[in-house]
Design a protein around this motif. Structure first.
Motif, short mmCIF file in Angstrom:
data_model
loop_
_atom_site.label_atom_id
_atom_site.label_comp_id
_atom_site.label_asym_id
_atom_site.label_seq_id
_atom_site.Cartn_x
_atom_site.Cartn_y
_atom_site.Cartn_z
N TRP A 71 39.14 33.00 36.28
CA TRP A 71 39.02 32.27 37.55
C TRP A 71 40.25 32.49 38.42
CZ3 TRP A 71 41.63 28.62 40.32
CH2 TRP A 71 40.93 27.98 41.35
N GLN A 74 40.08 36.08 39.82
CA GLN A 74 39.00 36.22 40.79
C GLN A 74 39.34 35.56 42.13
OE1 GLN A 74 35.75 34.48 38.58
NE2 GLN A 74 34.90 36.49 38.06
N ASN A 75 40.12 34.49 42.07
CA ASN A 75 40.47 33.77 43.29
C ASN A 75 41.83 34.17 43.86
OD1 ASN A 75 38.36 31.41 43.87
ND2 ASN A 75 38.50 31.70 41.66
N ALA A 95 36.65 39.80 35.46
CA ALA A 95 37.51 39.61 36.63
C ALA A 95 37.82 40.92 37.35
CB ALA A 95 38.82 38.92 36.23
N ASP A 96 37.22 42.02 36.87
CA ASP A 96 37.39 43.33 37.50
C ASP A 96 38.85 43.76 37.56
OD1 ASP A 96 36.33 45.65 38.60
OD2 ASP A 96 36.58 44.94 40.66
N ARG A 236 45.39 43.04 39.13
CA ARG A 236 44.26 42.56 39.93
C ARG A 236 43.72 43.70 40.78
NH1 ARG A 236 44.56 40.26 45.00
NH2 ARG A 236 46.79 39.84 44.76
#
Length: 304
Positions: A71, A74-75, A95-96, A236
């Motif tokens: 989470w 992702q955010n 989450a890629d 990320r």
């Protein structure tokens, strides 16, 4: 969801402005003991931030589970994560995140998952564990939970979670207990014959802290897994490419810089960061296939 930043801050996930977020490099870590790990992570966050153009702050965000870390990524709250293979694959898939580098944690590029037993058990193979009890570590651990669960299931075991070492194991099942804390708890449970077996890494076996000699003389290794890349660095996916490129360069060069030596030592006794060799990539694929083949891991994750 409980997200921690150390030192504690009221603005845990907030920034004064979008510009402040853009000037901050945020490292993420999954743990039930954030205070213990902060002292290792914060110097690395500050070192990396100090080496990157346009980055003024280094920050550490902690989550209790992989799902919470997914989470956060992702955010857009976490930029960089250092994780074991099992958890890393979850972050890649959900989450890629992008695999970036290999971390030589505790001086090693790889390690193994072990299943240990008491020397008096008479067990010779994994088949002998049927109907027995095994102590496992926290569910986010590759070597003390995910790998042994998948390995036992592949060997024909039907697993059931127990709440206490004295809980009966149903016919046709193999019982397991999950313990929190350090790996010494796993070694102790087997050495004291509270359970029939335990699982952790070969580095835990070799550590006098995790497996004191008084325990080791009572124990034997029943099974050793294939080599597992020690730890992976993930970025990320939406992190700007210039920052990802610069991060890769800084991490790879740390082994050559005297000013980075104390940071590496504190950061889990890291020897260096390397590009992921073909051998490691092949190991990751094989481990991912093994973990994904486990119906028990899938059902446990869905019930969390």
């Amino acid at each position: 969801m409980e997200i921690s930043e150390y030192p504690p801050s009221i603005r845990t996930l907030n920034y004064a402005s979008p510009e402040e977020r853009a000037e901050t490099l945020a490292l993420g870590y999954v743990t039930h003991n954030p205070k213990k790990h902060f002292k290792r992570l914060k110097p690395m966050a500050e070192y990396l931030a100090g080496q990157l153009d346009g980055i003024r702050h280094g920050r550490v965000l902690m989550a209790k589970t992989n799902e919470e870390m997914v989470w956060l990524v992702q955010n857009g709250h976490v930029d960089l994560v250092f994780e074991s293979v099992g958890s890393a694959m979850q972050l890649v898939k959900q989450a890629d995140m992008q695999l970036m580098l290999l971390q030589w944690k505790k001086g090693s590029k790889d390690y193994h998952s072990l299943i240990i037993t008491h020397q008096s058990s008479g067990m010779k193979s994994l088949a002998d564990l049927k109907g027995k009890r095994i102590t496992l570590g926290e569910v986010d651990s590759t070597t003390s939970y995910q790998m042994p669960v998948a390995i036992l299931e592949r060997a024909g075991h039907s697993l059931i979670r127990l709440n206490h070492p004295k809980d009966p194991v149903p016919p046709g099942k193999t019982g397991y207990l999950i313990v929190s804390g350090d790996e010494k708890t796993i070694a102790a449970s087997v050495a004291r014959q509270l359970t029939d077996a335990g699982a952790y890494s070969n580095q835990d076996w070799e550590s006098a802290k995790d497996t004191p000699e008084t325990y080791k003389k009572e124990l034997s290794i029943l099974y050793q897994s294939r080599a597992i890349p020690r730890r992976l660095v993930l970025a990320r996916n939406t992190l700007p490419e210039p920052i990802k490129t610069a991060l890769r360069s800084v991490l790879l060069d740390m082994k050559n810089r005297p000013d980075a030596e104390p940071v590496l030592k504190r950061f889990y006794k890291t020897r260096q960061f390397d590009e992921l060799p073909r051998e490691a990539l092949e190991q990751i694929v094989q481990i991912q296939q093994l973990l994904e083949s486990s119906s028990h891991l899938k059902s446990f994750s869905q019930n969390q």
